[in-house]
Design an enzyme around this catalytic site. Sequence first.
Site, PDB file in Angstrom:
ATOM      1  CE  LYS A  55      -3.743  -0.286   2.269  1.00 48.84           C
ATOM      2  NZ  LYS A  55      -4.666  -0.482   3.399  1.00 48.84           N
TER       3      LYS A  55
ATOM      4  NE  ARG B  22      -6.921   3.945   4.649  1.00 46.88           N
ATOM      5  CZ  ARG B  22      -8.179   3.704   4.314  1.00 46.88           C
ATOM      6  NH1 ARG B  22      -8.595   2.469   4.196  1.00 46.88           N
ATOM      7  NH2 ARG B  22      -9.019   4.688   4.092  1.00 46.88           N
TER       8      ARG B  22
ATOM      9  N   GLY C 144      -8.107  -7.148   5.143  1.00 43.65           N
ATOM     10  CA  GLY C 144      -8.955  -7.343   6.308  1.00 43.65           C
ATOM     11  C   GLY C 144      -8.313  -8.050   7.484  1.00 43.65           C
TER      12      GLY C 144
ATOM     13  CG  MET D 251      -2.513  -7.049   9.822  1.00 43.56           C
ATOM     14  SD  MET D 251      -0.849  -6.666   9.272  1.00 43.56           S
ATOM     15  CE  MET D 251      -1.069  -6.479   7.506  1.00 43.56           C
TER      16      MET D 251
ATOM     17  NE  ARG E 232      -6.216  -4.567  -2.245  1.00 44.26           N
ATOM     18  CZ  ARG E 232      -6.726  -4.697  -1.027  1.00 44.26           C
ATOM     19  NH1 ARG E 232      -5.958  -4.573   0.030  1.00 44.26           N
ATOM     20  NH2 ARG E 232      -8.011  -4.938  -0.854  1.00 44.26           N
TER      21      ARG E 232
ATOM     22  CG  HIS F 170      -4.826 -45.687   0.195  1.00 42.22           C
ATOM     23  ND1 HIS F 170      -6.178 -45.754  -0.035  1.00 42.22           N
ATOM     24  CD2 HIS F 170      -4.240 -46.498  -0.707  1.00 42.22           C
ATOM     25  CE1 HIS F 170      -6.399 -46.605  -1.024  1.00 42.22           C
ATOM     26  NE2 HIS F 170      -5.245 -47.067  -1.446  1.00 42.22           N
TER      27      HIS F 170
ATOM     28  CD  GLU G  23      10.273 -46.654  -2.823  1.00 43.36           C
ATOM     29  OE1 GLU G  23       9.228 -46.105  -2.445  1.00 43.36           O
ATOM     30  OE2 GLU G  23      10.288 -47.635  -3.590  1.00 43.36           O
TER      31      GLU G  23
ATOM     32  CB  SER H   5      11.295 -43.055 -10.700  1.00 45.60           C
ATOM     33  OG  SER H   5      10.168 -42.240 -10.474  1.00 45.60           O
TER      34      SER H   5
ATOM     35  N   GLY I  22      10.949 -41.707  -5.357  1.00 41.50           N
ATOM     36  CA  GLY I  22       9.675 -41.881  -4.652  1.00 41.50           C
ATOM     37  C   GLY I  22       9.721 -41.046  -3.379  1.00 41.50           C
TER      38      GLY I  22
ATOM     39  CG  ASN J  73       4.550 -39.811  -1.639  1.00 41.12           C
ATOM     40  OD1 ASN J  73       4.742 -38.606  -1.736  1.00 41.12           O
ATOM     41  ND2 ASN J  73       3.610 -40.432  -2.318  1.00 41.12           N
TER      42      ASN J  73
ATOM     43  CB  CYS K 140       6.914 -41.245  -9.541  1.00 41.56           C
ATOM     44  SG  CYS K 140       7.734 -42.437  -8.465  1.00 41.56           S
TER      45      CYS K 140
ATOM     46  CE1 TYR L 211       9.409 -39.361 -14.612  1.00 37.22           C
ATOM     47  CE2 TYR L 211      11.403 -39.723 -15.908  1.00 37.22           C
ATOM     48  CZ  TYR L 211      10.465 -40.178 -15.004  1.00 37.22           C
ATOM     49  OH  TYR L 211      10.558 -41.441 -14.482  1.00 37.22           O
TER      50      TYR L 211
END
Length: 903
Positions: free
Chosen positions: A30, A100, A109, A111, A342, A460, A750, A769, A771, A773, A836, A856
Site C-alpha cells: 500500500k 492503515r 482485512g 490487520m 494494488r 492413501h 525411496e 525415479s 519416490g 513420499n 513420482c 521429468y
Amino acid sequence: MAKRKPKYVYFFGGGKSEGNATLKQLLGGKGANLADMSSLGLPVPAGFTITTETCAAYYELGRKYPAELAGQIDTNIRKLEKVTGKTFGKGANPLLVSVRSGAAVSMPGMMDTVLNLGLNDVTIEAMLKNGNERFVWDSYRRFMQMFGDVVLDIPHHDFEAALEKVKQTRGAENDTDLCVEGLRDVVAAYKDVYKKAKKSFPQDARQQLQLAADAVFSSWNNTRAIKYRQLNEIRGLLGTAVNVQEMVFGNMGDDCGTGVAFTRDPSTGTNKFYGEFLMNAQGEDVVAGIRTPEPISQLRKYDAKCYKELIAIRSTLEQHYRDIQDIEFTIEKGKLFMLQTRAGKRTAAAAVKIAMDMMKEGLITEEEAVCRVDPKSLDQLLHPQFDGKAEAAADIFATGLPASPGAATGQIVFSAHEAEEWDEMGKSVILVRIETSPEDIGGMDVAKGILTARGGMTSHAAVVARGMGKCCVAGAGTCNIDYKKKTLTVGKKVLKEGDWISLNGSLGRVYVGKVPTVSPKLTGPFNQIMKLADKHRVLGVRTNADTPADTAVAVKFGAEGIGLTRTEHMFFEGDRIVSMRKMILAEDEAGRKKALKTLLPLQRNDFIGIFKALKGRPATIRFLDPPLHEFVPHDKAGQAEMAKAMGVKPKVIKDKVESLHEFNPMLGHRGCRLGIYYPEITAMQARAVVEAAFAVKGAKAEIMIPLVGHAGELANQKQLVVDVIEQVKAEMAAKGKKKAPEIKIGTMIEVPRGALTADEVAKEAEFFSFGTNDLTQMGCGFSRDDSGKFLSKYVELGIYEADPFQTLDRNGVGELVRIAVEKGRKTRPDIKLGICGEHGGDPSSIEFCHNVGLNYVSCSPYRVPVARLAAAQAQINHPRKAAKKATPKKKVAKKKAAKKAKK
C-alpha cells in the site's frame, strides 16, 4: 565519516514522494503504491509511511520503538500540515488522518485500520464552525467506536449496544436516520462506554496517532493475520508498514462519494471496468451492505467529470503496473482522490484470460504471461466446482484437509462394498471412512467423493483420489465415524447412511445436503497458456496412472508418458483379489505359481490397455510394492470365504494371515524384498509387461523395481527380469515377431541408503525415479499417516517451512535427491531421472526438480497442467539448458568400431 541515521518514515504528497513501487518490502504494498501514484501526479491525499523495518524493530525491542522514530514522525506531521494547509489536533482547519496497515503482500482485512484520527473535543468545535454538523458528529462517533474497539480493546458489542439504545430512544431504524441531536447522544453514550471499560479516550492527537500505530503493528501477529499467512504460505516478511494519510470524506453531501473498482473483471478477466460506488458515504458503507451500491458505470450520472477522470486513471494504472488493479477512491465535494491501488485478486479463469489478453495488448511479455498465473490455482479450472451462491448458503458440517480438489455431492456410505452396490443401483455416493486402504479401491472408484477422519495430504485416500481426479476431504478430525451404527457425528449433529452430503475438496469443507455443481469450461486462453508453458519449459511432465481411463485423462491434459503405474491396485479389481490371496496364502512355490498363472493374462491385458492409451509414450511400471498383509482378509467372514475357495479349514487361513503380521510393515517385507523372497512374483509381472509391449506397436516400457536400498537387491531383480525378457523374445521370434519393444530397467530411489549409494545402484539402473513420499517418510523419520497430528505445529513454529509431505524438504530430503543425481550421473551419464511422489505436482517441489537437473516430474492426471505451468515458470526464473541425451557407452563403442572399419 558520520554514520547515516536509519530512515523509518517516508513522505508522499504534493506530486512528490520519497518512496516508489520498488520499495514494496520496506514500505509495504500500500505505501509503495501510494508513493508511486503520488509521483505519477495522480490525486492522492498526502501522507507518510512508517516502514516494515520499524515493525520488525518494534518486536525485537519488546514492543518498543527505535529512538529516532518519534522525531521522524513529528517532522513528517509538519510536512503533512504544510502540504494540506491544515493543523494536526488543533486550529481552525483541523487535519484528520487515517492509519492503515500494509504489508509487502496484500492481506485484506487481516490487520487493523483507524479512520478520522485527530478528532477530539477541541477539533470538533473548529469543524462545527465550518458547517455540516451531522457529518462532524457522525465522524466523531465513528472514530470513538473504531479507536475504542481497535486500539483499546473495548468490546465492539458494547458500542453497538449503546448505539442501538440511542436509536430506539430517537425512533431511528438505521444509523443514517439519526439526526444531529441523536448523534450527539451517541458520542455521549460512547464516552460512558469508555468510562465503564475504565479506559480513557485520549484528547491529544499525537497520542492518538502513537496508540493507533501500536495497534497496527500489534495486529501483525493477531490470530487472523497469522492464520492468513499460514493458509497463503506467506513467509519471510519483516512485518507490516503503517500508512498515515490525510482523510478525505465521501459522506459530506450529495457531491461526495466513495467506491471500490477493478480495472478488469476479476471473475472472468473481461477487459471491462468493474466496481461499485455509493454517493454520500464512507468506504465501509460500500461493503457493509446497509445500502445497495451502484455499478461503477452509473457514476457518470452523478459526476461525469470525476467518472471521466477515473476512467483515465484506470488506463494510467494498468499501463504503469501492467496488471489488473484493485483501486479505492473517494470524491469529496466534486474532487476525486485515489486512496489505494494494488494488484487485484482474481479467479484462476480470470488470471489466465488477463495474462493472455495483456500479452496480446503488448503490456507484458510471453514470459511474464506464463508467470502471472499461480499454477496451483489451475485446480479450480480442472475439477467440477460448486455454484458460488449455493455454496455460500450451505450448512458447513465439518472441515478437514483439502486433499483432492473439486466438488462432489452424494449419499453417505461407510464401506467400499456398499459404494459399489449403491453405484450399481444408480445412486451417487460419498465414501466415508476412518481411513482408506488399497482394498477400498473399487468403492473409491465409483464414489463421487471421499471423506476420511484420519490421514494427511499424502495418505492413501489423498493420493488415490488425486490420481482418479476424485474430490477428497481427508483428516476431518472432528468426524466420529461408527461403522456398526453407520453414523457420522460431529458434536451433536448426526448423519446416517443414505444422508446427502457435499464435499469441497479445494477448501476441505463438508456440507450437509446437496450443493449444486457446475462443470469446468476449459477456454481458449487456458489452451493458449498451456502451449506457451510447453514452449518455455525443459522439464518433462508425466503422470501417475494405473488404468487406461486415468492415462487417457492425463494425455488429454498434456502428459508425455507415465512416470508411475502402481501394479498393486490392479490386483484388487473383481475376482483378482481371490487369485492374489491364493498366491499369498499358498503353502509352496507350486501353489504360488498356480495362482500367478491366473493373474498373468489379467495383468497383461491391463498393460496392453495402458500402452494403447499412451500411443507410443513411455510407461514406468512399478512392480509390487505394499506388504502382503494388505491383500489378505483380516475379518472372520472373509477368512472363512477364503478357506472355502482354497479348500482348507478357516484356522489355516487365520494362522497364515497372523504369520504375515508385521510391527512396522512400511519398513518390512515389501517392494523388492518380496521379489527376492518370491521370485515368481517378479517373473510373472515381468512377463506380463514384456508380452503386453510386444502386443502394442510402439510400446515403451520402463520396469521399475521398488524400495531398493542396496545395489545387490536391484542386481538380483534385474537378472530375473532380463531372463524373462530373453525368454519372451525367443518365444516371439519363434512366432515371427523379431522386432523387440523398447524396455528399460530401473529403480525407485525411496530408501536413504539407495540415494547415498546411487553410484553403485546406477551400475544396474537405466533410470531412477525418486519416490519422495517414502523418501520423506524414511529421511525425516515421520509416518506419513500419523504425522498430520503434529506437523501443522511444526510449520506454525517455523521448524519446517511447509509440510514436507506436501512440499519437498529441500535442505534434507532434497539433499538426498541431489546426492543421488550427482552420483547416478557420474556412473551413468545417460541415466534418466524423474520424480513420482506426490511432490511431482507441487510447484515449489517442481522448481527444485528443475534446478537439480531431473528429466521429468510425474503427478496425478489432474495435476498435469499445474506441473506444465510450474515447470515453465521454473525455467523462466532459473534458466537451464535442456538435458542433452548422452550417448550410451554401447553406441559410442559401435561408432568407434564403424569409423575404424571405414578407415
